[in-house]
Design an enzyme around this catalytic site. Sequence first.
Site, mmCIF file in Angstrom:
data_model
loop_
_atom_site.group_PDB
_atom_site.id
_atom_site.type_symbol
_atom_site.label_atom_id
_atom_site.label_comp_id
_atom_site.label_asym_id
_atom_site.label_seq_id
_atom_site.Cartn_x
_atom_site.Cartn_y
_atom_site.Cartn_z
ATOM 1 C CG ASN A 27 5.464 56.644 13.833
ATOM 2 O OD1 ASN A 27 4.875 57.087 14.408
ATOM 3 N ND2 ASN A 27 6.797 56.359 14.059
ATOM 4 C CG ASP B 214 14.632 57.151 4.400
ATOM 5 O OD1 ASP B 214 14.318 56.030 5.161
ATOM 6 O OD2 ASP B 214 15.988 57.042 3.916
ATOM 7 C CB SER B 215 15.137 60.115 9.270
ATOM 8 O OG SER B 215 14.490 59.024 10.146
HETATM 9 P P1 IMP Z 1 13.176 55.579 8.581
HETATM 10 O O1 IMP Z 1 12.143 55.342 9.416
HETATM 11 O O2 IMP Z 1 13.400 54.730 7.549
HETATM 12 O O3 IMP Z 1 13.513 56.881 8.292
HETATM 13 O O4 IMP Z 1 14.491 55.236 9.600
HETATM 14 C C1 IMP Z 1 15.076 56.046 10.350
HETATM 15 C C2 IMP Z 1 16.365 55.245 11.340
HETATM 16 O O5 IMP Z 1 17.287 56.069 11.599
HETATM 17 C C3 IMP Z 1 15.595 54.977 12.693
HETATM 18 O O6 IMP Z 1 15.358 53.421 12.829
HETATM 19 C C4 IMP Z 1 16.529 55.287 13.581
HETATM 20 O O7 IMP Z 1 17.273 54.157 14.082
HETATM 21 C C5 IMP Z 1 17.389 56.255 12.895
HETATM 22 N N1 IMP Z 1 16.698 57.607 13.582
HETATM 23 C C6 IMP Z 1 16.208 58.685 12.488
HETATM 24 N N2 IMP Z 1 15.692 59.662 13.214
HETATM 25 C C7 IMP Z 1 16.357 59.518 14.495
HETATM 26 C C8 IMP Z 1 15.917 60.280 15.448
HETATM 27 O O8 IMP Z 1 15.665 61.431 15.667
HETATM 28 N N3 IMP Z 1 16.796 59.666 17.008
HETATM 29 C C9 IMP Z 1 17.352 58.585 16.929
HETATM 30 N N4 IMP Z 1 17.169 57.837 15.733
HETATM 31 C C10 IMP Z 1 16.833 58.168 14.604
#
Ligand code: IMP
Length: 197
Positions: free
Chosen positions: A10, A70-71
């Site tokens: 990304n 991770d979020s």
């Molecule tokens: P990651 O890329 O594995 O960390 O997945 C994080 C997922 O959590 C994303 O696909 C979103 O669905 C959700 N997410 C995390 N941060 C945000 C944000 O700032 N806004 C909206 N959704 C988020």
Amino acid sequence: MMKMVLASKNAHKLTEMSAILSQLGIQVVLESDVGVDVDVEETGTTFEENAALKAVAVMKACGLPAIADDSGLCVTALGGGPGVYSARYGGERLSDRDRYQLVLNGLSGQLDRSAKFVSAICCAFPSGGMVTARGECPGLITYSPRGEDGFGYDPVFLVPEKKKTFAEMSAQEKNAISHRGVALQNFKVELEKYLQG
Ligand code: IMP
């Protein structure tokens, strides 16, 4: 200048990370810049665990310090869900809109709308060292989507003090208070401590 590899494809995350970490004299590059392409299964049960899994895998593949994040969204009345499953909530094939609709449906008739976004950032060093930080942003789940900007669950996540959803904020406004913005600031502090030994 120290180089760190971002465990992500990304470019947007790269810009965000670079803005903060360049202040420490760190150059952040993408996996593709160092010729690696690692696909890591996020099998952890916490955000920290998943961030560490990704960072360690990329660090091992390229032999350079690697950062990963991770979020996800944690909703109180959904038992903390979707949590680490936020990206694949309801199945792989759903759109962002389907996913936030699922959250709204899950909260139908529910008065407790409290939720938080969480972000964990981890950096793994070839020496075996590791730096981890976390950021949270508390909020409320709306009754219907609001706003056009952002991604994921942004349209249903209201920040009461701002009277706006994440999707109604500019990127700058969101970064100043978001889980990822806070985690990145905390990470900078922890990394600085680590590097000073
Ligand atoms: P990651 O890329 O594995 O960390 O997945 C994080 C997922 O959590 C994303 O696909 C979103 O669905 C959700 N997410 C995390 N941060 C945000 C944000 O700032 N806004 C909206 N959704 C988020």
